[in-house]
Design a protein around this motif. Sequence first.
Motif, PDB file in Angstrom:
ATOM      1  N   GLN A 188       0.840  -1.188   0.000  1.00 51.39           N
ATOM      2  CA  GLN A 188       0.000   0.000   0.000  1.00 51.39           C
ATOM      3  C   GLN A 188       0.879   1.243   0.000  1.00 51.39           C
ATOM      4  OE1 GLN A 188      -2.689   1.661  -0.925  1.00 51.39           O
ATOM      5  NE2 GLN A 188      -3.893   0.083   0.119  1.00 51.39           N
ATOM      6  N   TYR A 224       0.589   5.617   0.739  1.00 51.78           N
ATOM      7  CA  TYR A 224      -0.252   6.595   1.427  1.00 51.78           C
ATOM      8  C   TYR A 224       0.070   7.972   0.865  1.00 51.78           C
ATOM      9  CZ  TYR A 224      -0.733   2.472   4.222  1.00 51.78           C
ATOM     10  OH  TYR A 224      -0.971   1.188   4.603  1.00 51.78           O
ATOM     11  N   GLU A 243      -6.827   0.224   2.987  1.00 49.62           N
ATOM     12  CA  GLU A 243      -7.299   0.920   1.786  1.00 49.62           C
ATOM     13  C   GLU A 243      -6.390   2.058   1.343  1.00 49.62           C
ATOM     14  OE1 GLU A 243     -11.400   2.026   2.050  1.00 49.62           O
ATOM     15  OE2 GLU A 243     -11.964   0.118   2.924  1.00 49.62           O
ATOM     16  N   GLY A 244      -5.599   2.615   2.268  1.00 50.53           N
ATOM     17  CA  GLY A 244      -4.711   3.718   1.935  1.00 50.53           C
ATOM     18  C   GLY A 244      -5.414   5.056   1.787  1.00 50.53           C
TER      19      GLY A 244
END
Length: 92
Positions: free
Chosen positions: A10, A12, A49-50
């Motif tokens: 993931q 961010y 989910e980020g």
Amino acid sequence: MDKSNGHMLQSYKGHTNTDFRIRSCLGLADSIVIGGSEDGKIYIWDLLEGKVIESVAAHDGKVASAVSCCSPRKEWASAGTDGHGCVAAAAK
């Protein structure tokens, strides 16, 4: 990073990080990522989910040391280049 194969799990986004090495931490049973930004805000992302859950104006200057999270109290702390520390309640 997936430790078995090295692939990124993931990323961010939303924060600014060009001048400082700003560390992030996990909080609330490792369900969120809390990190600082050079725009003076603390960003809180959903780990899986980020997505940005919340961004909080924490400092007049850059956030120099992102965060330490106290999960039982649902609080985080940060330090900024404005010379102040900030303690606030975590999202979620």
